[in-house]
Design an enzyme around this catalytic site. Structure first.
Site, PDB file in Angstrom:
ATOM      1  N   TYR A   1       1.870 -10.280   6.951  1.00 51.80           N
ATOM      2  CA  TYR A   1       1.617  -8.927   6.996  1.00 51.80           C
ATOM      3  C   TYR A   1       2.813  -8.011   7.263  1.00 51.80           C
ATOM      4  O   TYR A   1       3.703  -9.038   8.482  1.00 51.80           O
ATOM      5  CB  TYR A   1       0.810  -8.558   7.941  1.00 51.80           C
ATOM      6  CG  TYR A   1       0.285  -6.919   7.929  1.00 51.80           C
ATOM      7  CD1 TYR A   1      -0.651  -6.711   7.153  1.00 51.80           C
ATOM      8  CD2 TYR A   1       0.728  -6.348   9.063  1.00 51.80           C
ATOM      9  CE1 TYR A   1      -1.075  -5.493   7.315  1.00 51.80           C
ATOM     10  CE2 TYR A   1       0.410  -4.959   9.236  1.00 51.80           C
ATOM     11  CZ  TYR A   1      -0.513  -4.612   8.308  1.00 51.80           C
ATOM     12  OH  TYR A   1      -1.044  -3.088   8.283  1.00 51.80           O
TER      13      TYR A   1
ATOM     14  N   ARG B   1       0.724  -1.236   0.080  1.00 51.80           N
ATOM     15  CA  ARG B   1      -0.065   0.157  -0.103  1.00 51.80           C
ATOM     16  C   ARG B   1       0.815   1.325  -0.125  1.00 51.80           C
ATOM     17  O   ARG B   1       1.886   1.410   0.890  1.00 51.80           O
ATOM     18  CB  ARG B   1      -1.018   0.032   1.313  1.00 51.80           C
ATOM     19  CG  ARG B   1      -1.786   1.188   1.202  1.00 51.80           C
ATOM     20  CD  ARG B   1      -2.804   1.052   2.254  1.00 51.80           C
ATOM     21  NE  ARG B   1      -3.475   2.300   2.769  1.00 51.80           N
ATOM     22  CZ  ARG B   1      -4.581   2.153   3.867  1.00 51.80           C
ATOM     23  NH1 ARG B   1      -4.808   1.049   4.393  1.00 51.80           N
ATOM     24  NH2 ARG B   1      -4.827   3.733   4.341  1.00 51.80           N
TER      25      ARG B   1
ATOM     26  N   PHE C   1       1.881   2.483   5.667  1.00 49.16           N
ATOM     27  CA  PHE C   1       2.680   1.588   4.926  1.00 49.16           C
ATOM     28  C   PHE C   1       2.269   0.220   5.452  1.00 49.16           C
ATOM     29  O   PHE C   1       2.245  -0.196   6.647  1.00 49.16           O
ATOM     30  CB  PHE C   1       3.957   1.841   5.612  1.00 49.16           C
ATOM     31  CG  PHE C   1       5.317   0.913   5.229  1.00 49.16           C
ATOM     32  CD1 PHE C   1       6.062   1.199   4.211  1.00 49.16           C
ATOM     33  CD2 PHE C   1       5.270  -0.490   5.386  1.00 49.16           C
ATOM     34  CE1 PHE C   1       6.982   0.312   3.584  1.00 49.16           C
ATOM     35  CE2 PHE C   1       6.169  -1.330   5.169  1.00 49.16           C
ATOM     36  CZ  PHE C   1       6.976  -0.955   4.364  1.00 49.16           C
ATOM     37  N   GLU C   2       1.907  -0.772   4.601  1.00 44.50           N
ATOM     38  CA  GLU C   2       1.612  -2.175   4.825  1.00 44.50           C
ATOM     39  C   GLU C   2       1.749  -2.997   3.513  1.00 44.50           C
ATOM     40  O   GLU C   2       1.601  -2.550   2.532  1.00 44.50           O
ATOM     41  CB  GLU C   2       0.208  -2.379   5.457  1.00 44.50           C
ATOM     42  CG  GLU C   2      -1.036  -2.071   4.517  1.00 44.50           C
ATOM     43  CD  GLU C   2      -2.283  -2.357   5.081  1.00 44.50           C
ATOM     44  OE1 GLU C   2      -2.403  -2.847   6.253  1.00 44.50           O
ATOM     45  OE2 GLU C   2      -3.256  -2.374   4.447  1.00 44.50           O
ATOM     46  N   ILE C   3       2.489  -4.107   4.037  1.00 44.35           N
ATOM     47  CA  ILE C   3       2.667  -5.082   2.735  1.00 44.35           C
ATOM     48  C   ILE C   3       1.855  -6.321   3.413  1.00 44.35           C
ATOM     49  O   ILE C   3       1.987  -6.748   4.479  1.00 44.35           O
ATOM     50  CB  ILE C   3       4.148  -5.361   2.559  1.00 44.35           C
ATOM     51  CG1 ILE C   3       4.903  -4.279   2.291  1.00 44.35           C
ATOM     52  CG2 ILE C   3       4.267  -6.372   1.398  1.00 44.35           C
ATOM     53  CD1 ILE C   3       6.325  -4.238   1.884  1.00 44.35           C
TER      54      ILE C   3
END
Length: 251
Positions: free
Chosen positions: A132, A106, A199-201
């Protein structure tokens, strides 16, 4: 976008997908295409994913927003902000343009990336069985999520839902009352600590799972995305903290 291309994506050329509730301008398309050699796609959010649900009482929304505003809760009166939080919580991974993708990074406006990343983060997630990834934990405004934890406990009160709790969950982190006792009290048992989702993957298979879908539907029906100001960050964090093996959450 320039930051992320410079520090990471110029080495891997993953496609960019821009999503908006209104069409992008030609200027935006021209400038973003010029910033990368990778494929760029521009998609509209389906109307049914963005609009306010039929069960929301707009008079109650206006009254609630005023109360939250008086408590200095940011963006409380902006209906679009509530819509965005709901969409990021339970809709984005259902977008037709993302159906062939499993992992996402994101990228938000005004977020900067300073460090070079020389490895494929998506391959790392896959090869190391991670669900995550995050960069920082922060505390939310407890006034904005006063009933989020009580609604979560209502969801878990069902035997069918209680079995979704992972044996290696992060309940202690979610309910911590030592670091910010007042937050825990105002949020009715939730620490308010959450993964900063700007910020997230993540692995969208988790959001697409039966347990998360049922959890989101329960929260959505309660109206808290509009009558309070539940953000996607605490919703994501609570779900991950309860239903996922915490060893699969990567910092």
């Amino acid at each position: 976008m320039r930051d992320l291309e410079r520090t990471w994506n110029s080495k891997f050329n993953y496609p960019w997908t821009f999503l908006n509730d209104v069409p992008f301008t030609e200027e935006f398309k021209r400038k973003t295409k010029a910033a990368t050699k990778a494929e760029v796609r521009y998609e509209l959010v389906p109307k049914e994913h963005w609009e306010v649900p039929a069960w929301i009482n707009m008079d109650l929304f206006q009254e609630s927003a005023q109360v939250l505003k008086e408590q200095d809760v940011q963006y409380a009166e902006k209906i679009s902000y509530h819509q965005m939080c709901r969409w990021n919580s339970g809709m984005f991974y259902k977008h037709p343009a993302l159906q062939n993708y499993r992992y996402y990074w994101r990228v938000e406006p005004h977020v900067h990336f300073f460090c070079d990343v020389d490895y494929d983060v998506f391959r790392y997630m896959h090869d190391n069985n991670k669900t995550y990834g995050f960069t920082v934990n922060i505390y939310d405004s407890p006034q904005s999520i006063a009933t989020l934890w009580p609604e979560t406990l209502k969801f878990l009160a069902s035997d069918d839902h209680a079995r979704y709790l992972h044996p290696n969950n992060a309940m202690d982190w979610l309910t911590d009352s030592k670091r910010r006792e007042e937050h825990n009290l105002l949020a009715n048992g939730y620490s308010t600590c959450h993964f900063w989702s700007n910020f997230e993957i993540g692995d969208m298979n988790f959001w697409r799972s039966k347990q998360y879908e049922e959890f989101f539907q329960h929260l959505d029906r309660s109206g808290g995305f509009f009558y309070e100001r539940w953000g996607d960050a605490p919703v994501h964090s609570i779900a991950l903290g309860l239903f996922e093996d915490k060893s699969k959450i990567h910092w």
